[in-house]
Design an enzyme around this catalytic site. Sequence first.
Site, mmCIF file in Angstrom:
data_model
loop_
_atom_site.group_PDB
_atom_site.id
_atom_site.type_symbol
_atom_site.label_atom_id
_atom_site.label_comp_id
_atom_site.label_asym_id
_atom_site.label_seq_id
_atom_site.Cartn_x
_atom_site.Cartn_y
_atom_site.Cartn_z
ATOM 1 N N LYS A 85 0.840 -1.188 0.000
ATOM 2 C CA LYS A 85 0.000 0.000 0.000
ATOM 3 C C LYS A 85 0.883 1.248 0.000
ATOM 4 O O LYS A 85 1.763 1.406 0.849
ATOM 5 C CB LYS A 85 -0.910 0.012 1.228
ATOM 6 C CG LYS A 85 -2.020 -1.025 1.190
ATOM 7 C CD LYS A 85 -3.072 -0.700 0.153
ATOM 8 C CE LYS A 85 -4.279 -1.607 0.252
ATOM 9 N NZ LYS A 85 -5.327 -1.268 -0.744
ATOM 10 N N ASP B 125 -0.321 -0.764 -4.605
ATOM 11 C CA ASP B 125 -1.641 -0.146 -4.704
ATOM 12 C C ASP B 125 -1.543 1.263 -4.143
ATOM 13 O O ASP B 125 -1.325 1.449 -2.947
ATOM 14 C CB ASP B 125 -2.663 -0.972 -3.923
ATOM 15 C CG ASP B 125 -4.083 -0.432 -4.076
ATOM 16 O OD1 ASP B 125 -4.281 0.533 -4.838
ATOM 17 O OD2 ASP B 125 -4.999 -1.004 -3.440
ATOM 18 N N ASP C 187 -8.786 -0.038 -10.484
ATOM 19 C CA ASP C 187 -9.579 -0.491 -9.349
ATOM 20 C C ASP C 187 -10.753 0.460 -9.157
ATOM 21 O O ASP C 187 -11.864 0.190 -9.591
ATOM 22 C CB ASP C 187 -8.719 -0.592 -8.095
ATOM 23 C CG ASP C 187 -9.504 -1.140 -6.895
ATOM 24 O OD1 ASP C 187 -10.691 -1.481 -7.058
ATOM 25 O OD2 ASP C 187 -8.941 -1.233 -5.794
ATOM 26 N N LYS D 171 -13.642 -6.825 -7.984
ATOM 27 C CA LYS D 171 -14.024 -7.038 -6.587
ATOM 28 C C LYS D 171 -15.530 -7.240 -6.525
ATOM 29 O O LYS D 171 -16.290 -6.446 -7.103
ATOM 30 C CB LYS D 171 -13.627 -5.845 -5.717
ATOM 31 C CG LYS D 171 -12.133 -5.644 -5.546
ATOM 32 C CD LYS D 171 -11.866 -4.416 -4.681
ATOM 33 C CE LYS D 171 -10.373 -4.203 -4.454
ATOM 34 N NZ LYS D 171 -10.100 -2.944 -3.725
ATOM 35 N N ASP E 142 -5.707 -11.412 -5.033
ATOM 36 C CA ASP E 142 -5.513 -10.656 -3.794
ATOM 37 C C ASP E 142 -6.727 -10.902 -2.898
ATOM 38 O O ASP E 142 -7.636 -10.072 -2.810
ATOM 39 C CB ASP E 142 -5.348 -9.167 -4.109
ATOM 40 C CG ASP E 142 -5.203 -8.318 -2.853
ATOM 41 O OD1 ASP E 142 -4.728 -8.851 -1.828
ATOM 42 O OD2 ASP E 142 -5.575 -7.127 -2.894
#
Length: 327
Positions: A150, A175, A224, A246, A296
């Site tokens: 991150k 990310d 994303d 997701k 992930d």
Amino acid sequence: MTRSLTVTVDRFPIAGEFRISRGSRTEVVVVVAEVTDGAHRGRGEGTPYSRYGESAEDVVAALESMAAPIAGGIDRETLRNEMPPGAARNALDCALFDLEAKASGVRAFTSAGLASLEPVTTAYTLSLADPETMRAAAEVAADRPLLKVKLGGVGDVERIKAVRAGAPNARLIVDANEAWSKDTYFENITACADAGVELVEQPLPADRDGLLATVRRPVPVCADESVHVAADLADLTARYDAVNIKLDKAGGLTEALVMAAEAERLGLTIMVGCMVSTSLAMAPAVLVAQKAAVVDLDGPLLLAEDRDPSLRYEGSLLYPPEPELWG
């Protein structure tokens, strides 16, 4: 049989603190939809995300508004067309998928057109922190084959160097959670390339990512926050090399499977991701993971405690769900 819907809110402590560019938290709040037909029950879990304007209260209200359609026998495809994508539809779609499997005796992966489910290797996330703290975290996780780092904008060059030093042999993806800008993009992505990073997730804000269509991308870039449903994908191909699917964004497994097929058609690399959530949320995503180049699904690994029954993890190897959990 008449079906009924029950909605509950659960809270799970995070192991330590989970921090990204938008803030930190020590607890995850999830909403569970349970649909019963009198003999069988199906469950699904959604995680409200404030980035998309969601709260637990809103998700509960959206689910409770579906009580009559559920009693009336609404199916997943009709649900996909009549309810907006997001955590509420995800919880309900996955509950219906699970109920179908329990009632029919046919596993959900079979209904989804998969011949089998195989174990997958998941990334393990390192939270945003100062470079030395992230290096120490990388050293602890250095034996894991794939780390997700991150990042947060200012200081990211030092962070990625520190993580690489702490885990010299691990594969890395990063990310940025929309934290970069046109002024920091080149320096940061060059540092990622120098560190051998394999994928950069959502470097720029979703409403300012047009720059990606006009610049060099020395590391593949993954959408994303810029993508939610299958209809979004066609407009992304000039800006992105990959897409993070997701279930909470897509609004369920039904839409996620459509997204995966469309991403394949468009030549986009598939990543399957998650919110920080429990094994009940990860289980249906394992079906999408069968088609993904990057997985992930480490949400339960970041919790201090998980549901029982839970998914089986051996290090970073994630095994398919047993029917007692889901599907």
